[in-house]
Write a protein that holds these residues in place. Sequence first.
Motif, PDB file in Angstrom:
ATOM      1  N   TYR A 144       0.828  -1.197   0.000  1.00  4.82           N
ATOM      2  CA  TYR A 144       0.000   0.000   0.000  1.00  4.82           C
ATOM      3  C   TYR A 144       0.873   1.261   0.000  1.00  4.82           C
ATOM      4  N   SER A 145       1.888   1.258   0.897  1.00  2.00           N
ATOM      5  CA  SER A 145       2.698   2.467   1.053  1.00  2.00           C
ATOM      6  C   SER A 145       4.035   2.115   1.680  1.00  2.00           C
ATOM      7  N   VAL A 146       4.989   3.040   1.506  1.00  3.93           N
ATOM      8  CA  VAL A 146       6.292   2.943   2.163  1.00  3.93           C
ATOM      9  C   VAL A 146       6.551   4.268   2.869  1.00  3.93           C
ATOM     10  N   GLY A 147       6.834   4.207   4.163  1.00  4.21           N
ATOM     11  CA  GLY A 147       7.181   5.401   4.928  1.00  4.21           C
ATOM     12  C   GLY A 147       8.684   5.540   5.024  1.00  4.21           C
ATOM     13  N   LEU A 148       9.180   6.761   4.901  1.00  6.56           N
ATOM     14  CA  LEU A 148      10.610   7.055   4.976  1.00  6.56           C
ATOM     15  C   LEU A 148      10.798   8.287   5.861  1.00  6.56           C
ATOM     16  N   HIS A 149      11.607   8.145   6.910  1.00  5.18           N
ATOM     17  CA  HIS A 149      11.794   9.253   7.849  1.00  5.18           C
ATOM     18  C   HIS A 149      13.278   9.499   8.041  1.00  5.18           C
ATOM     19  N   SER A 150      13.750  10.680   7.635  1.00  5.91           N
ATOM     20  CA  SER A 150      15.155  11.030   7.818  1.00  5.91           C
ATOM     21  C   SER A 150      15.267  12.533   7.982  1.00  5.91           C
ATOM     22  N   GLU A 151      16.455  12.975   8.391  1.00  6.49           N
ATOM     23  CA  GLU A 151      16.671  14.416   8.528  1.00  6.49           C
ATOM     24  C   GLU A 151      16.565  15.118   7.179  1.00  6.49           C
ATOM     25  N   ALA A 152      17.019  14.434   6.119  1.00 13.97           N
ATOM     26  CA  ALA A 152      17.032  15.062   4.802  1.00 13.97           C
ATOM     27  C   ALA A 152      15.647  15.163   4.193  1.00 13.97           C
ATOM     28  N   ASP A 153      14.816  14.136   4.424  1.00 17.38           N
ATOM     29  CA  ASP A 153      13.495  14.112   3.792  1.00 17.38           C
ATOM     30  C   ASP A 153      12.641  13.051   4.458  1.00 17.38           C
ATOM     31  N   SER A 154      11.402  13.388   4.753  1.00 17.24           N
ATOM     32  CA  SER A 154      10.445  12.416   5.285  1.00 17.24           C
ATOM     33  C   SER A 154       9.207  12.443   4.412  1.00 17.24           C
ATOM     34  N   ARG A 155       8.763  11.271   4.012  1.00 17.74           N
ATOM     35  CA  ARG A 155       7.574  11.199   3.172  1.00 17.74           C
ATOM     36  C   ARG A 155       6.978   9.802   3.227  1.00 17.74           C
ATOM     37  N   VAL A 156       5.766   9.714   2.701  1.00 15.41           N
ATOM     38  CA  VAL A 156       5.126   8.418   2.483  1.00 15.41           C
ATOM     39  C   VAL A 156       4.861   8.292   0.988  1.00 15.41           C
ATOM     40  N   ILE A 157       5.346   7.207   0.398  1.00 13.81           N
ATOM     41  CA  ILE A 157       5.033   6.910  -1.001  1.00 13.81           C
ATOM     42  C   ILE A 157       3.789   6.037  -0.986  1.00 13.81           C
ATOM     43  N   MET A 158       2.701   6.521  -1.549  1.00 18.62           N
ATOM     44  CA  MET A 158       1.380   5.902  -1.391  1.00 18.62           C
ATOM     45  C   MET A 158       0.779   5.556  -2.753  1.00 18.62           C
ATOM     46  N   VAL A 159       0.269   4.332  -2.881  1.00 23.09           N
ATOM     47  CA  VAL A 159      -0.474   3.949  -4.075  1.00 23.09           C
ATOM     48  C   VAL A 159      -1.853   4.597  -4.024  1.00 23.09           C
ATOM     49  N   GLY A 160      -2.211   5.334  -5.089  1.00 22.80           N
ATOM     50  CA  GLY A 160      -3.523   5.958  -5.125  1.00 22.80           C
ATOM     51  C   GLY A 160      -3.429   7.403  -5.573  1.00 22.80           C
ATOM     52  N   GLN A 161      -4.564   8.050  -5.577  1.00 24.03           N
ATOM     53  CA  GLN A 161      -4.620   9.446  -5.985  1.00 24.03           C
ATOM     54  C   GLN A 161      -4.910  10.335  -4.779  1.00 24.03           C
TER      55      GLN A 161
END
Length: 794
Positions: A172-189
């Motif tokens: 469904y999704s991948v979460g990424l948390h770091s000092e440089a960039d934090s985001r969730v890559i999510m399938v969907g609109q």
Amino acid sequence: MQSLTTGFVLTRQSRDIKGQTEIILWVKTEQGPHRLSIVGDNPVFFVRTEQKAQAQQVLAKANIPVRFNDLPLKTFQHHAISACYTQTIRDGFSATKALAEEYIDVFESDIRLADRFLMERFVRGGLVFTGDHKVKLGYTEVTNTKVKPADYVPKLSVVSLDIECSEKGVLYSVGLHSEADSRVIMVGQAPDNYQDSDNLVIEWVDDEKALLQALESWFTAFDPDVIIGWNVIDFDFRLLLHRAEWNKVNLRIGRGRQTPHYRPSSQNPNQGFITIPGRVVMDGIDTLKTATYNFRSWSLESVSQELLGEGKAIHNVHDRMAEINHMFRHDKLSLAKYNLQDCELVTRIFDHTHLLDFAIERCRLTGVELDRVGGSVAAFTNLYMPQLHRAGYIAPNLISDNWIASPGGYVMDSMPGLYDSVLVLDFKSLYPSIIRSFRIDPMGLVEGLTLQEGKADDQAISGFRGGRFHRTKHFLPKMIEELWAARDQAKRDGEKAFSQAIKIIMNSFYGVLGSSGCRFFDHRLASSITMRGHEIMKLTRELIEAKGYEVIYGDTDSTFVSLKKAHSKQDADQIGNDLVEYINQWWTDHLCDEYGLTSALEIEYETHYHKFLMPTIRGQETGSKKRYAGLVWRGDKEEIVFKGLETVRTDWTPLAQHFQQSLYQMVFHDQPVDDYIREYTQRTLAGEFDDQLIYRKRLRRNLADYQKNIPPQVRAARLADEMNVKLGRPRQYQNKGTIEYVFTTSGAEPSEYRQSPIDYNHYIDKQLKPVADGILPFIGKYFDDITAPQLGLF
């Protein structure tokens, strides 16, 4: 002249290429990541010179090209040694296999090429290197590389990764948390109400394949050194690689756009290892265990609650899966927040416990990989083997036959009772100090045994079970002395991670020498440590009792001393400090006079328990071992310390634990307990504590493996999975796991699917009564006498 560059080894691999070997070291430097290539380093193993001609014939017949060289080295049995070099790693494997089939012993054939390269150069994480540099996309490639050790502490960039998926493993999704960039890559609109914020950035992708490609792009763009997560290897990465294969995506998330490699464990198919060139993967659970942390439950929620005081709201696996599915279909913003929260919790746990600092310091001390789980044997081998070679010996092989166990730590018979004023005196790092004091060492044993019996006193020190150790030819005592000094300095500097790493390494040396999994194991080594420990503990007891005090218990390196009556903190501290000074001076004089040795033994005054309970073994009059409780003041706060009792055991219910804590508090303060016991029992029978009746136990085998003896947790797990099947849910407990259950009038039932009424009498008899009767007899009372009139009403 080529410039020198300093860096820190992140990953190491070796391979065969074009008929020769290549060692690849990915190194973090202040100038960015570097890929070091070392070509043509020959794999080597050793055979006894007397078998060299036979070995040459065997390998010639097998058509394996090798080169032999006689060396000024010998085995621990004093056999002359010849080195056997091969051109490739594959030839090295083939050669050792062919020789083993002809019963020709080979030595050190299990040392990996990259490990030997670093070990023999004393590279422990930090290094300085030269070579031909070529700048590539995202890194610098270095060929014709030469390296030497350097003391370097890197600053590593970290990303915390977590995936969310369906019960069938679709991403469904991948979460990424770091000092440089934090985001969730999510399938969907993106929904109409979505807008990027500082707290939640979502990258929307069309499908699972696009998600994997976006993950590749993220790693290329932000290029972290370390990937952390919770069960990140055996769940997140295992599933990511499986879905990448299904989607025909290479998942090039390594440096140089290389692909990861997952290798299942040969011992446990549910566990494995991952290699991502240029990036270190550290699992939170494994790293905490390596740093000697322990928790009632290893779930992220439980560890977060214990360390950070917060966790997540969803605990039941079915509720969690159902809610994740619902959020993915109807509320993707909430799913993204949930996904990223997992990442952030892992980041905060690593920060709170300084786990990355711990791993870096362990690597700097021993040379083991940053992501190495456990690794005590590898650490010892890394440190010891290069010194051994330079002293003219090769390392022995593992010996699986004729293994003789050594005695464990000394545990004294306890004297049960309820005491006023008990002091605890601890020998500081007893086993390492014995190794230092009595020169205990693998090579020292070999050298000591070569001495004639009459010369032993002048040149060697007698150990136990026939062990004899050379007074001057050894390495381990000096290794420990240096670590000891470094730890003392780390403590003074407030470097907790460094201090903890040193403590674990130093204390592991005995365990390594006493382990059949270590090539340097010899029962005379291990026994000379533990049996000397027994002797020291027994003599220390005699010294204390000669001063008029009473030793009521002793365990490995701790001695519990009753002062026979209540003492103020000031008086108890004075006695403790006087005893410490006397005992340490006695051992200093004794080792000097008896053995001509300098003592490294140091006993410390640890604790003054104002009240102390040493219980009996349940149902007996004999004192128990490794179980006690004591009331102690820490600063201006009072605390009861429980050791081995129900309060700190995970297999007892919260009902019993809360009862014990309050009851002991009252007894230790000489307060009446009858009314409290009767009231607690009555409230239990009335159902007021139903939320505290849950047992939580681990299934140590697969469910089907339980055939004859069916313990309560297995019965409950089978009932739970029967209900899961009825409800169309996946079965939870077939392959081990942890079950929560309660006792009912029909026996043990899973707490989430309880059908029958609770059996309150079970909890009175099996939880409250044993806890109460662990302490009440010492004040002349018994649980049954106190509760009998009341229980008769029900």
